[in-house]
Scaffold this motif. Structure first.
Motif, PDB file in Angstrom:
ATOM      1  N   SER A   1       0.828  -1.211   0.000  1.00 36.95           N
ATOM      2  CA  SER A   1       0.000   0.000   0.000  1.00 36.95           C
ATOM      3  C   SER A   1       0.862   1.260   0.000  1.00 36.95           C
ATOM      4  N   GLN A   2       2.001   1.224   0.696  1.00 38.60           N
ATOM      5  CA  GLN A   2       2.906   2.377   0.698  1.00 38.60           C
ATOM      6  C   GLN A   2       3.490   2.627  -0.689  1.00 38.60           C
ATOM      7  N   LYS A   3       3.793   1.537  -1.395  1.00 39.27           N
ATOM      8  CA  LYS A   3       4.374   1.661  -2.723  1.00 39.27           C
ATOM      9  C   LYS A   3       3.361   2.149  -3.758  1.00 39.27           C
ATOM     10  N   ARG A   4       2.086   1.833  -3.567  1.00 39.16           N
ATOM     11  CA  ARG A   4       1.086   2.127  -4.588  1.00 39.16           C
ATOM     12  C   ARG A   4       0.245   3.363  -4.318  1.00 39.16           C
ATOM     13  N   ARG A   5       0.253   3.858  -3.107  1.00 46.58           N
ATOM     14  CA  ARG A   5      -0.623   4.983  -2.766  1.00 46.58           C
ATOM     15  C   ARG A   5      -0.346   6.214  -3.636  1.00 46.58           C
ATOM     16  N   TRP A   6       0.912   6.691  -3.640  1.00 45.69           N
ATOM     17  CA  TRP A   6       1.202   7.939  -4.333  1.00 45.69           C
ATOM     18  C   TRP A   6       1.201   7.767  -5.844  1.00 45.69           C
ATOM     19  N   ARG A   7       1.609   6.600  -6.309  1.00 47.81           N
ATOM     20  CA  ARG A   7       1.539   6.323  -7.747  1.00 47.81           C
ATOM     21  C   ARG A   7       0.081   6.383  -8.216  1.00 47.81           C
TER      22      ARG A   7
ATOM     23  N   ILE B   1      -2.504   7.956  -6.703  1.00 49.59           N
ATOM     24  CA  ILE B   1      -3.005   9.330  -6.571  1.00 49.59           C
ATOM     25  C   ILE B   1      -2.528  10.195  -7.741  1.00 49.59           C
ATOM     26  N   ASP B   2      -1.254  10.048  -8.093  1.00 46.40           N
ATOM     27  CA  ASP B   2      -0.671  10.829  -9.183  1.00 46.40           C
ATOM     28  C   ASP B   2      -1.406  10.566 -10.502  1.00 46.40           C
ATOM     29  N   LEU B   3      -1.606   9.286 -10.843  1.00 48.20           N
ATOM     30  CA  LEU B   3      -2.211   8.975 -12.138  1.00 48.20           C
ATOM     31  C   LEU B   3      -3.709   9.266 -12.171  1.00 48.20           C
ATOM     32  N   ILE B   4      -4.405   9.049 -11.071  1.00 53.40           N
ATOM     33  CA  ILE B   4      -5.822   9.406 -11.022  1.00 53.40           C
ATOM     34  C   ILE B   4      -6.000  10.901 -11.277  1.00 53.40           C
ATOM     35  N   THR B   5      -5.198  11.710 -10.600  1.00 49.66           N
ATOM     36  CA  THR B   5      -5.304  13.168 -10.708  1.00 49.66           C
ATOM     37  C   THR B   5      -4.937  13.659 -12.099  1.00 49.66           C
ATOM     38  N   THR B   6      -3.803  13.170 -12.619  1.00 46.95           N
ATOM     39  CA  THR B   6      -3.344  13.604 -13.936  1.00 46.95           C
ATOM     40  C   THR B   6      -4.329  13.213 -15.018  1.00 46.95           C
ATOM     41  N   SER B   7      -4.834  11.979 -14.953  1.00 48.86           N
ATOM     42  CA  SER B   7      -5.779  11.501 -15.957  1.00 48.86           C
ATOM     43  C   SER B   7      -7.056  12.340 -15.960  1.00 48.86           C
ATOM     44  N   TYR B   8      -7.543  12.646 -14.765  1.00 49.63           N
ATOM     45  CA  TYR B   8      -8.765  13.454 -14.656  1.00 49.63           C
ATOM     46  C   TYR B   8      -8.555  14.829 -15.292  1.00 49.63           C
ATOM     47  N   MET B   9      -7.410  15.466 -15.000  1.00 44.17           N
ATOM     48  CA  MET B   9      -7.156  16.801 -15.524  1.00 44.17           C
ATOM     49  C   MET B   9      -6.946  16.792 -17.039  1.00 44.17           C
ATOM     50  N   VAL B  10      -6.275  15.764 -17.546  1.00 44.68           N
ATOM     51  CA  VAL B  10      -6.085  15.650 -18.992  1.00 44.68           C
ATOM     52  C   VAL B  10      -7.443  15.541 -19.685  1.00 44.68           C
ATOM     53  N   GLY B  11      -8.321  14.693 -19.155  1.00 43.04           N
ATOM     54  CA  GLY B  11      -9.653  14.541 -19.735  1.00 43.04           C
ATOM     55  C   GLY B  11     -10.471  15.808 -19.656  1.00 43.04           C
ATOM     56  N   PHE B  12     -10.365  16.498 -18.533  1.00 43.04           N
ATOM     57  CA  PHE B  12     -11.111  17.743 -18.343  1.00 43.04           C
ATOM     58  C   PHE B  12     -10.721  18.779 -19.401  1.00 43.04           C
ATOM     59  N   ILE B  13      -9.421  18.939 -19.626  1.00 44.21           N
ATOM     60  CA  ILE B  13      -8.935  19.943 -20.570  1.00 44.21           C
ATOM     61  C   ILE B  13      -9.239  19.539 -22.012  1.00 44.21           C
ATOM     62  N   GLN B  14      -9.076  18.254 -22.313  1.00 46.96           N
ATOM     63  CA  GLN B  14      -9.288  17.808 -23.687  1.00 46.96           C
ATOM     64  C   GLN B  14     -10.752  17.891 -24.115  1.00 46.96           C
ATOM     65  N   GLN B  15     -11.660  17.700 -23.178  1.00 51.32           N
ATOM     66  CA  GLN B  15     -13.059  17.594 -23.575  1.00 51.32           C
ATOM     67  C   GLN B  15     -13.860  18.872 -23.369  1.00 51.32           C
ATOM     68  N   ARG B  16     -13.349  19.808 -22.601  1.00 49.18           N
ATOM     69  CA  ARG B  16     -14.099  21.044 -22.380  1.00 49.18           C
ATOM     70  C   ARG B  16     -14.147  21.888 -23.638  1.00 49.18           C
ATOM     71  N   SER B  17     -15.208  22.697 -23.767  1.00 50.16           N
ATOM     72  CA  SER B  17     -15.365  23.603 -24.903  1.00 50.16           C
ATOM     73  C   SER B  17     -15.269  25.045 -24.429  1.00 50.16           C
ATOM     74  N   GLY B  18     -15.022  25.931 -25.352  1.00 50.94           N
ATOM     75  CA  GLY B  18     -14.917  27.347 -25.030  1.00 50.94           C
ATOM     76  C   GLY B  18     -13.673  27.936 -25.674  1.00 50.94           C
ATOM     77  N   MET B  19     -13.724  29.231 -25.977  1.00 48.70           N
ATOM     78  CA  MET B  19     -12.640  29.873 -26.718  1.00 48.70           C
ATOM     79  C   MET B  19     -11.310  29.803 -25.971  1.00 48.70           C
ATOM     80  N   ILE B  20     -11.343  30.063 -24.665  1.00 51.19           N
ATOM     81  CA  ILE B  20     -10.094  30.078 -23.899  1.00 51.19           C
ATOM     82  C   ILE B  20      -9.509  28.684 -23.782  1.00 51.19           C
TER      83      ILE B  20
END
Length: 402
Positions: free
Chosen positions: A345-351, A353-372
């Motif tokens: 659990s110590q070895k896998r916790r931060w790995r 957390i890192d990938l869950i967070t990064t994946s969510y943010m990548v999807g959020f940016i790629q799929q959102r619409s709007g000029m900015i």
């Protein structure tokens, strides 16, 4: 009647079978419980990166799978809302392939001793019994386990027992499909992705005949009702693909209805893993039961393979110790198992957390619409993403032996 088993793994998916095979390679037997009556191939295929192939090589099944799946040299990303030319992300120096889920699961299962996987075995409850866990199945049988590992997906019974919060809906859904072209599809080996207008889609050849495709979007309430009707799903996808090239649409058009599936995208909130129990005593979780995430990094299956190798190594380090052989001291054995799972659990916790967070943010940016957000995606994110993808994939799970 209680049947005593040293290691019980719930779920014959990627992480469950990988853990079992890793233990088998180290001379340790396990029992894998699968609720369905056969191996589950939902999802059809997934992207495998360097980290996945390192794990598969450790398990000695990498070469056979390479022969069935082409190397993907690059990813072409095109916008469906502007006239900007497609940008190409090179994978040179990295091993990226589209791996058929059926091929992987069968390769893992075929290396296990006969009787390792018990199908039609749904876990309904778990209870304590001294230094053991009693695993109650739907057919009324009870297993008494020294070690219980939950690899039972996003709706994990084991994760619930550990007190982990349920994965939450991201507000996005996905449709996945798998198309077989007899005689060859004629596409190049590149991963093609199309982004814009709140939709992300793509296609990726696995080999000369088989192509995996996907579409993600933010559904309305009415669209959520499409999930159980493949015919309506197929037409819905084609409507969403009006601005994509004909190649993408032709792949969907040629897909059989039984090769189309839809699901809501769920993920475990990172702070739930920060404070929650990945392991507790002689129980732990791995794979999607541990780190359900969005598919935007293509790392869900890869991470499950990492889990299996590392978990097998951590358990073997405590279960196979020479001074444990023949011991009747259940408390000492329990403490050793508990420590091995804590190390995992110590070895896998931060790995995770890192990938869950990064994946969510990548999807959020790629799929959102709007000029900015569109401007940021074209001018900044297209340069930032390639390096991010490849760095996350450079993880080495190590060998089975310490």
């Amino acid at each position: 009647m209680e049947i005593v088993k040293d290691i019980v793994i719930v779920g014959a998916g990627i992480s469950g079978l990988t853990t079992s095979l890793g233990l088998h390679r180290l001379g340790i037997r396990s029992l894998v419980l699968e609720s369905s009556d056969k191996l589950r191939i939902t999802g059809f295929a997934f992207t495998t990166w360097n980290n996945a192939w390192k794990a598969l090589d450790v398990l000695c099944i990498g070469e056979s799978l390479r022969r069935q799946h082409h190397l993907t040299p690059s990813m072409l990303v095109a916008s469906t809302f502007s006239v900007q030319p497609a940008s190409e992300i090179s994978f040179k120096g990295h091993e990226v392939r589209c791996l058929q889920r059926r091929s992987l699961l069968e390769a893992l299962a075929n290396e296990l001793p006969i009787g390792t996987i018990r199908f039609s075995s749904k876990v309904v409850s778990i209870e304590e019994s001294g230094f053991f866990k009693l695993v109650h199945l739907a057919d009324g049988s009870v297993l008494k386990a020294k070690v219980l590992i939950g690899c039972d997906g996003v709706n994990s019974v084991v994760a619930k027992w550990l007190g982990l919060e349920k994965p939450v809906f991201t507000g996005r859904s996905t449709v996945r499909g798998y198309t077989k072209f007899k005689g060859g599809h004629g596409f190049g080996p590149e991963f093609r992705q199309f982004v814009g207008k709140g939709v992300r889609s793509g296609l990726l050849p696995c080999n000369d005949e088989n192509v995996y495709w996907f579409l993600t979007w933010t559904p309305s309430t009415k669209e959520e009702e499409l999930e159980d009707d493949p015919a309506k799903l197929k037409q819905f996808v084609l409507n969403k693909l009006q601005d994509t090239p004909d190649d993408m649409k032709s792949v969907v058009e040629k897909t059989w209805l039984d090769s189309i599936a839809s699901s809501q995208l769920r993920y475990r909130r990172p702070w739930h893993l920060l404070w929650g129990n990945i392991s507790k005593g002689n129980v732990c979780v791995a794979g999607d039961a541990l780190h359900p995430m969005t598919p935007d990094l293509g790392q869900g299956g890869c991470l499950a393979l990492e889990d299996g190798v590392i978990l097998a190594r951590c358990l073997a380090g405590v279960i196979s110790k020479p001074d444990m052989e023949g011991t009747d001291d259940e408390e000492e054995e329990y403490k050793r198992i508990e420590m091995g799972l804590k190390i995992f659990s110590q070895k896998r916790r931060w790995r995770s957390i890192d990938l869950i967070t990064t994946s969510y943010m990548v999807g959020f940016i790629q799929q959102r619409s709007g000029m900015i957000i569109n401007l940021l995606r074209e001018r900044f994110f297209s340069r930032f993403l390639p390096g991010r993808l490849l760095r996350k994939a450079d993880f080495d799970c190590g060998n089975l032996q310490y």
